[in-house]
Design an enzyme around this catalytic site. Sequence first.
Site, PDB file in Angstrom:
ATOM      1  N   ILE A  11     -39.325   3.789  87.225  1.00  0.00           N
ATOM      2  CA  ILE A  11     -40.187   2.804  87.885  1.00  0.00           C
ATOM      3  C   ILE A  11     -39.615   2.421  89.243  1.00  0.00           C
ATOM      4  O   ILE A  11     -40.343   2.309  90.237  1.00  0.00           O
ATOM      5  CB  ILE A  11     -40.371   1.560  86.994  1.00  0.00           C
ATOM      6  CG1 ILE A  11     -41.031   1.968  85.667  1.00  0.00           C
ATOM      7  CG2 ILE A  11     -41.232   0.518  87.704  1.00  0.00           C
ATOM      8  CD1 ILE A  11     -41.085   0.863  84.641  1.00  0.00           C
ATOM      9  N   ASP A  30     -27.784   2.246  92.474  1.00  0.00           N
ATOM     10  CA  ASP A  30     -27.940   2.894  91.173  1.00  0.00           C
ATOM     11  C   ASP A  30     -26.617   3.551  90.795  1.00  0.00           C
ATOM     12  O   ASP A  30     -25.966   4.153  91.649  1.00  0.00           O
ATOM     13  CB  ASP A  30     -29.051   3.945  91.224  1.00  0.00           C
ATOM     14  CG  ASP A  30     -29.651   4.239  89.857  1.00  0.00           C
ATOM     15  OD1 ASP A  30     -28.912   4.756  88.988  1.00  0.00           O
ATOM     16  OD2 ASP A  30     -30.842   3.962  89.660  1.00  0.00           O
ATOM     17  N   ASN A  31     -26.241   3.425  89.521  1.00  0.00           N
ATOM     18  CA  ASN A  31     -24.994   4.082  89.087  1.00  0.00           C
ATOM     19  C   ASN A  31     -25.238   5.515  88.616  1.00  0.00           C
ATOM     20  O   ASN A  31     -24.291   6.221  88.266  1.00  0.00           O
ATOM     21  CB  ASN A  31     -24.311   3.271  87.985  1.00  0.00           C
ATOM     22  CG  ASN A  31     -25.152   3.120  86.729  1.00  0.00           C
ATOM     23  OD1 ASN A  31     -26.188   3.766  86.564  1.00  0.00           O
ATOM     24  ND2 ASN A  31     -24.715   2.240  85.831  1.00  0.00           N
ATOM     25  N   ASP A  49     -22.392   0.332  90.470  1.00  0.00           N
ATOM     26  CA  ASP A  49     -22.658  -0.267  89.174  1.00  0.00           C
ATOM     27  C   ASP A  49     -22.648  -1.788  89.339  1.00  0.00           C
ATOM     28  O   ASP A  49     -21.813  -2.330  90.078  1.00  0.00           O
ATOM     29  CB  ASP A  49     -21.592   0.161  88.164  1.00  0.00           C
ATOM     30  CG  ASP A  49     -22.007  -0.119  86.735  1.00  0.00           C
ATOM     31  OD1 ASP A  49     -22.142  -1.309  86.379  1.00  0.00           O
ATOM     32  OD2 ASP A  49     -22.197   0.836  85.968  1.00  0.00           O
ATOM     33  N   ASN A  90     -24.564  -4.813  79.897  1.00  0.00           N
ATOM     34  CA  ASN A  90     -25.298  -4.315  81.065  1.00  0.00           C
ATOM     35  C   ASN A  90     -26.490  -5.202  81.415  1.00  0.00           C
ATOM     36  O   ASN A  90     -26.646  -5.620  82.574  1.00  0.00           O
ATOM     37  CB  ASN A  90     -25.783  -2.888  80.821  1.00  0.00           C
ATOM     38  CG  ASN A  90     -26.507  -2.330  82.044  1.00  0.00           C
ATOM     39  OD1 ASN A  90     -25.874  -2.006  83.052  1.00  0.00           O
ATOM     40  ND2 ASN A  90     -27.822  -2.239  81.983  1.00  0.00           N
ATOM     41  N   TYR A 139     -32.633  -5.331  72.770  1.00  0.00           N
ATOM     42  CA  TYR A 139     -33.214  -5.027  74.079  1.00  0.00           C
ATOM     43  C   TYR A 139     -34.150  -6.149  74.528  1.00  0.00           C
ATOM     44  O   TYR A 139     -34.010  -6.689  75.630  1.00  0.00           O
ATOM     45  CB  TYR A 139     -33.973  -3.700  74.024  1.00  0.00           C
ATOM     46  CG  TYR A 139     -34.901  -3.494  75.191  1.00  0.00           C
ATOM     47  CD1 TYR A 139     -34.417  -3.403  76.486  1.00  0.00           C
ATOM     48  CD2 TYR A 139     -36.285  -3.417  74.994  1.00  0.00           C
ATOM     49  CE1 TYR A 139     -35.276  -3.240  77.573  1.00  0.00           C
ATOM     50  CE2 TYR A 139     -37.148  -3.245  76.064  1.00  0.00           C
ATOM     51  CZ  TYR A 139     -36.645  -3.164  77.353  1.00  0.00           C
ATOM     52  OH  TYR A 139     -37.494  -3.006  78.408  1.00  0.00           O
ATOM     53  N   LYS A 143     -33.740  -9.181  77.715  1.00  0.00           N
ATOM     54  CA  LYS A 143     -34.730  -9.470  78.753  1.00  0.00           C
ATOM     55  C   LYS A 143     -35.144 -10.934  78.726  1.00  0.00           C
ATOM     56  O   LYS A 143     -35.283 -11.578  79.778  1.00  0.00           O
ATOM     57  CB  LYS A 143     -35.962  -8.576  78.567  1.00  0.00           C
ATOM     58  CG  LYS A 143     -35.705  -7.096  78.824  1.00  0.00           C
ATOM     59  CD  LYS A 143     -35.538  -6.803  80.306  1.00  0.00           C
ATOM     60  CE  LYS A 143     -35.576  -5.317  80.589  1.00  0.00           C
ATOM     61  NZ  LYS A 143     -35.558  -4.982  82.019  1.00  0.00           N
ATOM     62  N   ARG A 219     -51.365   1.556  71.631  1.00  0.00           N
ATOM     63  CA  ARG A 219     -50.535   0.973  72.674  1.00  0.00           C
ATOM     64  C   ARG A 219     -51.291   0.902  73.998  1.00  0.00           C
ATOM     65  O   ARG A 219     -52.265   1.609  74.229  1.00  0.00           O
ATOM     66  CB  ARG A 219     -49.247   1.807  72.864  1.00  0.00           C
ATOM     67  CG  ARG A 219     -48.329   1.802  71.656  1.00  0.00           C
ATOM     68  CD  ARG A 219     -47.723   0.437  71.402  1.00  0.00           C
ATOM     69  NE  ARG A 219     -46.790   0.427  70.274  1.00  0.00           N
ATOM     70  CZ  ARG A 219     -47.119   0.093  69.037  1.00  0.00           C
ATOM     71  NH1 ARG A 219     -48.385  -0.228  68.752  1.00  0.00           N
ATOM     72  NH2 ARG A 219     -46.218   0.084  68.067  1.00  0.00           N
TER      73      ARG A 219
END
Length: 334
Positions: A11, A30-31, A49, A90, A139, A143, A219
């Site tokens: 994305i 971006d790592n 990172d 993370n 997860y 968020k 979905r």
Amino acid sequence: MILIAGGAGYIGSHVNKMISRKGYDTVVLDNLVYGHKEFVKWGKFYKCDLCDVKEMEKIFKSNKIDAVMHFSAYTYVGESVADPSKYYKNNVSNTLNLLDVMVKYGVKKFIFSSTCATYGFPIEIPITESHPQNPTNPYGKTKLMIEKILEDYDKAYGLKYINLRYFNASGADPDLEIGEWHNPETHLIPLALYNALGLTPKITVFGTDYDTEDGTCVRDYIHVNDLAKAHILALEYLNQKNKSDSFNLGNGRGFSVKKIIDTVEKVSGLKLNVEYGKRREGDPAILVGSSKKAIKVLGWKPEFYKIEDIVETAYLWHKKNKDKISEDLWKRKI
């Protein structure tokens, strides 16, 4: 200048392309754990990172950052259950690092890539922004934690944010410059395309006895370019209103697993080898979101409503990049 954390991913790279074409200068962090360097075709790139605060501070010092868009989360639900530590470190701790650097350098606009997973099992369909948020896996919890942290950062530091809660991101850049390429891949449309293109021996449908029209899960699929448009509109909203808010981003229509498979066969002209298995634990029968708020408040107008159009962009990109995807699959022996 817009900093895009995770801009080498699926994305993030599509947002980077679209916002660059709108005339914005971008900085991509971006790592490359899951991102692809070849997807960073616009703006400056820094391999970094979010655990590396000193490196982030250097980037903020050397670039005049006006706003940050954040796509650097780990997103595999099953993995988050098996290894929650990885996700909390993370998705939460590293995001806090980014927010604290923003506060230190006076950057007060933040677009957050959130998820419909913050809602948990739906108690009403379609899901609106007022639906209770009760995530059922680490997860989704990570968020939601960031959403709550952002509320406090707004009150304490004046950091304004937009939470964009996606449903199923799908499709690819119609110009075929970038597309969906995860390692490993868990999304239905690319998995179906892998099988259609002969990259995998079969595709498994998990559950055929749901209370839906054809017995398979339903979905909400939203094209990645429509998501990208919403991020630009969210940024413009922050610039104009300086007001924090949250928005769902979905098609507003549900498509079953069987419908997706049928559509892949129709669009590609290829036959899939489908295996039917048992339900996966925790899969709700239907997940469809309402995007009426984003349409009304942000002026968002999704372009890709037809599932055939969404699948076609994905098929053309995967067909073009079949060889490198095949090599990647071989390396992982899938």
